[in-house]
Enzyme design. Structure first.
Site, PDB file in Angstrom:
ATOM      1  N   LYS A  23       3.431 -51.168 -10.076  1.00 56.44           N
ATOM      2  CA  LYS A  23       2.670 -51.900 -11.105  1.00 56.44           C
ATOM      3  C   LYS A  23       3.314 -53.260 -11.391  1.00 56.44           C
ATOM      4  O   LYS A  23       2.638 -54.273 -11.434  1.00 56.44           O
ATOM      5  CB  LYS A  23       2.581 -51.084 -12.409  1.00 56.44           C
ATOM      6  CG  LYS A  23       1.943 -49.722 -12.241  1.00 56.44           C
ATOM      7  CD  LYS A  23       1.864 -48.979 -13.557  1.00 56.44           C
ATOM      8  CE  LYS A  23       3.207 -48.697 -14.209  1.00 56.44           C
ATOM      9  NZ  LYS A  23       4.094 -47.789 -13.450  1.00 56.44           N
ATOM     10  N   ARG A  98       0.013 -46.083 -22.652  1.00 56.65           N
ATOM     11  CA  ARG A  98       0.588 -44.941 -21.954  1.00 56.65           C
ATOM     12  C   ARG A  98       0.244 -43.622 -22.619  1.00 56.65           C
ATOM     13  O   ARG A  98       0.662 -42.573 -22.155  1.00 56.65           O
ATOM     14  CB  ARG A  98       2.102 -45.091 -21.994  1.00 56.65           C
ATOM     15  CG  ARG A  98       2.725 -45.413 -20.665  1.00 56.65           C
ATOM     16  CD  ARG A  98       4.166 -45.707 -20.981  1.00 56.65           C
ATOM     17  NE  ARG A  98       5.020 -45.514 -19.886  1.00 56.65           N
ATOM     18  CZ  ARG A  98       5.552 -46.506 -19.171  1.00 56.65           C
ATOM     19  NH1 ARG A  98       5.216 -47.747 -19.417  1.00 56.65           N
ATOM     20  NH2 ARG A  98       6.402 -46.234 -18.222  1.00 56.65           N
ATOM     21  N   ARG A 137      15.370 -48.922  -6.120  1.00 64.76           N
ATOM     22  CA  ARG A 137      15.078 -50.195  -6.798  1.00 64.76           C
ATOM     23  C   ARG A 137      16.354 -50.828  -7.354  1.00 64.76           C
ATOM     24  O   ARG A 137      17.225 -50.147  -7.895  1.00 64.76           O
ATOM     25  CB  ARG A 137      14.093 -49.963  -7.944  1.00 64.76           C
ATOM     26  CG  ARG A 137      13.933 -51.218  -8.811  1.00 64.76           C
ATOM     27  CD  ARG A 137      12.791 -51.151  -9.758  1.00 64.76           C
ATOM     28  NE  ARG A 137      12.779 -49.961 -10.578  1.00 64.76           N
ATOM     29  CZ  ARG A 137      11.725 -49.569 -11.281  1.00 64.76           C
ATOM     30  NH1 ARG A 137      10.615 -50.274 -11.258  1.00 64.76           N
ATOM     31  NH2 ARG A 137      11.785 -48.479 -12.012  1.00 64.76           N
ATOM     32  N   ARG A 169      18.604 -49.716 -12.536  1.00 63.55           N
ATOM     33  CA  ARG A 169      18.292 -49.421 -13.935  1.00 63.55           C
ATOM     34  C   ARG A 169      18.854 -48.057 -14.296  1.00 63.55           C
ATOM     35  O   ARG A 169      18.885 -47.160 -13.468  1.00 63.55           O
ATOM     36  CB  ARG A 169      16.762 -49.394 -14.123  1.00 63.55           C
ATOM     37  CG  ARG A 169      16.181 -50.716 -14.512  1.00 63.55           C
ATOM     38  CD  ARG A 169      14.681 -50.791 -14.411  1.00 63.55           C
ATOM     39  NE  ARG A 169      13.925 -49.683 -14.995  1.00 63.55           N
ATOM     40  CZ  ARG A 169      12.584 -49.648 -15.033  1.00 63.55           C
ATOM     41  NH1 ARG A 169      11.877 -50.657 -14.540  1.00 63.55           N
ATOM     42  NH2 ARG A 169      11.952 -48.628 -15.553  1.00 63.55           N
ATOM     43  N   ARG A 180      10.399 -38.736 -15.932  1.00 59.34           N
ATOM     44  CA  ARG A 180       9.384 -39.768 -16.199  1.00 59.34           C
ATOM     45  C   ARG A 180       8.044 -39.369 -15.566  1.00 59.34           C
ATOM     46  O   ARG A 180       6.984 -39.623 -16.138  1.00 59.34           O
ATOM     47  CB  ARG A 180       9.860 -41.122 -15.652  1.00 59.34           C
ATOM     48  CG  ARG A 180      10.931 -41.746 -16.540  1.00 59.34           C
ATOM     49  CD  ARG A 180      11.715 -42.817 -15.839  1.00 59.34           C
ATOM     50  NE  ARG A 180      10.932 -43.968 -15.435  1.00 59.34           N
ATOM     51  CZ  ARG A 180      11.353 -44.880 -14.560  1.00 59.34           C
ATOM     52  NH1 ARG A 180      12.549 -44.764 -14.010  1.00 59.34           N
ATOM     53  NH2 ARG A 180      10.594 -45.907 -14.258  1.00 59.34           N
TER      54      ARG A 180
HETATM   55  P1  AP5 Z   1       7.775 -51.480  -9.323  1.00 60.30           P
HETATM   56  O1  AP5 Z   1       6.788 -52.572  -9.057  1.00 60.30           O
HETATM   57  O2  AP5 Z   1       8.973 -51.808 -10.120  1.00 60.30           O
HETATM   58  O3  AP5 Z   1       7.031 -50.186  -9.889  1.00 60.30           O
HETATM   59  P2  AP5 Z   1       6.451 -49.870 -11.346  1.00 60.30           P
HETATM   60  O4  AP5 Z   1       5.196 -49.108 -11.155  1.00 60.30           O
HETATM   61  O5  AP5 Z   1       6.404 -51.109 -12.180  1.00 60.30           O
HETATM   62  O6  AP5 Z   1       7.586 -48.882 -11.840  1.00 60.30           O
HETATM   63  P3  AP5 Z   1       8.374 -48.789 -13.216  1.00 60.30           P
HETATM   64  O7  AP5 Z   1       9.447 -47.772 -12.989  1.00 60.30           O
HETATM   65  O8  AP5 Z   1       8.842 -50.120 -13.715  1.00 60.30           O
HETATM   66  O9  AP5 Z   1       7.295 -48.255 -14.134  1.00 60.30           O
HETATM   67  P4  AP5 Z   1       7.477 -47.445 -15.368  1.00 60.30           P
HETATM   68  O10 AP5 Z   1       6.076 -47.454 -15.819  1.00 60.30           O
HETATM   69  O11 AP5 Z   1       8.093 -46.115 -15.284  1.00 60.30           O
HETATM   70  O12 AP5 Z   1       8.597 -48.250 -16.191  1.00 60.30           O
HETATM   71  P5  AP5 Z   1       8.493 -49.273 -17.398  1.00 60.30           P
HETATM   72  O13 AP5 Z   1       9.432 -50.359 -17.156  1.00 60.30           O
HETATM   73  O14 AP5 Z   1       7.074 -49.604 -17.716  1.00 60.30           O
HETATM   74  O15 AP5 Z   1       8.227 -50.898  -7.883  1.00 60.30           O
HETATM   75  C1  AP5 Z   1       9.209 -49.879  -7.801  1.00 60.30           C
HETATM   76  C2  AP5 Z   1      10.088 -50.122  -6.551  1.00 60.30           C
HETATM   77  O16 AP5 Z   1       9.287 -50.001  -5.374  1.00 60.30           O
HETATM   78  C3  AP5 Z   1      10.727 -51.519  -6.492  1.00 60.30           C
HETATM   79  O17 AP5 Z   1      11.994 -51.390  -5.930  1.00 60.30           O
HETATM   80  C4  AP5 Z   1       9.795 -52.310  -5.561  1.00 60.30           C
HETATM   81  O18 AP5 Z   1      10.520 -53.318  -4.868  1.00 60.30           O
HETATM   82  C5  AP5 Z   1       9.305 -51.214  -4.614  1.00 60.30           C
HETATM   83  N1  AP5 Z   1       7.926 -51.421  -4.164  1.00 60.30           N
HETATM   84  C6  AP5 Z   1       6.870 -51.866  -4.878  1.00 60.30           C
HETATM   85  N2  AP5 Z   1       5.752 -51.897  -4.128  1.00 60.30           N
HETATM   86  C7  AP5 Z   1       6.122 -51.445  -2.899  1.00 60.30           C
HETATM   87  C8  AP5 Z   1       5.417 -51.230  -1.669  1.00 60.30           C
HETATM   88  N3  AP5 Z   1       4.090 -51.487  -1.554  1.00 60.30           N
HETATM   89  N4  AP5 Z   1       6.117 -50.730  -0.619  1.00 60.30           N
HETATM   90  C9  AP5 Z   1       7.443 -50.450  -0.724  1.00 60.30           C
HETATM   91  N5  AP5 Z   1       8.160 -50.658  -1.863  1.00 60.30           N
HETATM   92  C10 AP5 Z   1       7.511 -51.139  -2.932  1.00 60.30           C
HETATM   93  O19 AP5 Z   1       8.991 -48.364 -18.631  1.00 60.30           O
HETATM   94  C11 AP5 Z   1      10.343 -47.973 -18.763  1.00 60.30           C
HETATM   95  C12 AP5 Z   1      10.512 -47.182 -20.055  1.00 60.30           C
HETATM   96  O20 AP5 Z   1      10.172 -48.015 -21.193  1.00 60.30           O
HETATM   97  C13 AP5 Z   1       9.603 -45.957 -20.207  1.00 60.30           C
HETATM   98  O21 AP5 Z   1      10.145 -44.816 -19.548  1.00 60.30           O
HETATM   99  C14 AP5 Z   1       9.570 -45.808 -21.741  1.00 60.30           C
HETATM  100  O22 AP5 Z   1      10.760 -45.231 -22.229  1.00 60.30           O
HETATM  101  C15 AP5 Z   1       9.521 -47.249 -22.214  1.00 60.30           C
HETATM  102  N6  AP5 Z   1       8.129 -47.721 -22.347  1.00 60.30           N
HETATM  103  C16 AP5 Z   1       7.549 -48.750 -21.666  1.00 60.30           C
HETATM  104  N7  AP5 Z   1       6.264 -48.894 -22.026  1.00 60.30           N
HETATM  105  C17 AP5 Z   1       6.013 -47.921 -22.966  1.00 60.30           C
HETATM  106  C18 AP5 Z   1       4.853 -47.547 -23.676  1.00 60.30           C
HETATM  107  N8  AP5 Z   1       3.677 -48.190 -23.516  1.00 60.30           N
HETATM  108  N9  AP5 Z   1       4.953 -46.506 -24.544  1.00 60.30           N
HETATM  109  C19 AP5 Z   1       6.116 -45.858 -24.735  1.00 60.30           C
HETATM  110  N10 AP5 Z   1       7.258 -46.154 -24.055  1.00 60.30           N
HETATM  111  C20 AP5 Z   1       7.206 -47.193 -23.174  1.00 60.30           C
END
Ligand code: AP5
Length: 232
Positions: A23, A98, A137, A169, A180
């Site tokens: 994402k 979410r 990552r 991270r 997660r």
């Molecule tokens: P990446 O693009 O980073 O993936 P992502 O879907 O953004 O994954 P996240 O782990 O960041 O999502 P998340 O939703 O769990 O975390 P968030 O930060 O929102 O890609 C991942 C890896 O794959 C990278 O290394 C990339 O290079 C690689 N990659 C990408 N595309 C690829 C491809 N096509 N082929 C190969 N490799 C590829 O949330 C973190 C925490 O914050 C949550 O757990 C929660 O505690 C809190 N939080 C955030 N938002 C909320 C909310 N709305 N409500 C409550 N808590 C929240």
């Protein structure tokens, strides 16, 4: 890559999908093509944690366990962010909503602002690929750019192109990732039905190269708002 849309052609899109679906990677590209802000609640929380704010202290405990930060905290933060000037001509929401209460709150916020949502892109991917992507990552401590040790390594060892250090991270260990994913199934997956019912849900296959996934996502989004240069 930047191709700004005309000011009256706002694109408002949510990227939905499990952790590691790509994402954040795709949100940056879409935001760049359309010249609109990429609003990632995870990134906002991580910046608060880095700066040691009260909000960061509150969020850190949930984040490192892979649990969700309480709805009221996230909703207030997003409401403020969407009222900023740059969000008036559109946005890419990444990581929000979410939960169903967050999605309901977002409907209220956008109704108050008179800004309808165009669509919700659901990124689909299998769980073992998620674990592989997340455990490999590395994120830059300074600019937040994401790398992957195998698919997209930093240009020099653990150094980002901006000169910052790319590190793992705290919530990217296998145990936390599995939690997660579990949280995603229980609390976030119901949003697929929520948005399907509203006719807003569109699927994007998140497997394949970053470029291929971008092409698929932009192909869907062009049905709603075309980047100006793409128009005849
Ligand atoms: P990446 O693009 O980073 O993936 P992502 O879907 O953004 O994954 P996240 O782990 O960041 O999502 P998340 O939703 O769990 O975390 P968030 O930060 O929102 O890609 C991942 C890896 O794959 C990278 O290394 C990339 O290079 C690689 N990659 C990408 N595309 C690829 C491809 N096509 N082929 C190969 N490799 C590829 O949330 C973190 C925490 O914050 C949550 O757990 C929660 O505690 C809190 N939080 C955030 N938002 C909320 C909310 N709305 N409500 C409550 N808590 C929240």
């Amino acid at each position: 890559m930047t191709q700004r849309v005309a000011a009256d052609e706002a694109l408002r899109v949510i990227l939905l999908g499990p952790p590691g679906a790509g994402k954040g990677t795709q949100a940056r590209r879409v935001a760049d093509v359309y010249g609109i802000p990429h609003i990632a609640t995870g990134d906002i929380f991580r910046s608060h944690v880095r700066n040691g704010t009260e909000l960061g202290q509150k969020a850190e405990e949930y984040m490192s366990a892979g649990e969700l930060v309480p709805d009221e905290v996230v909703i207030a933060m997003v409401r403020d962010r969407l009222q900023e000037e740059d969000a008036a001509t559109g946005f890419v929401l990444d990581g929000f909503p979410r939960t169903v209460p967050q999605a309901q709150a977002l409907e209220g916020i956008l109704a108050d602002l008179g800004q309808p949502l165009d669509c919700v892109l659901r990124f689909s991917i299998d769980e073992e690929e998620v674990v592989r992507r997340i455990t490999g990552r590395r994120a830059c401590q300074d600019c937040g750019r994401n790398y992957h040790v195998d698919f997209d390594p930093p240009p020099q060892g653990d150094t980002c192109s901006c000169g910052g250090k790319a590190v793992q991270r705290k919530d990217d260990t296998e145990d936390v990732v599995r939690n997660r994913l579990d949280v995603y199934h229980r609390q976030t997956e119901p949003l697929e039905f929520f948005y399907w019912q509203r006719g807003l849900l569109r699927d994007v296959d998140a497997v394949g190269s970053v470029e291929d996934v971008t092409k698929r996502a932009l192909g869907v989004l062009a049905e709603y708002v075309a980047p100006s240069e793409a128009r005849p």
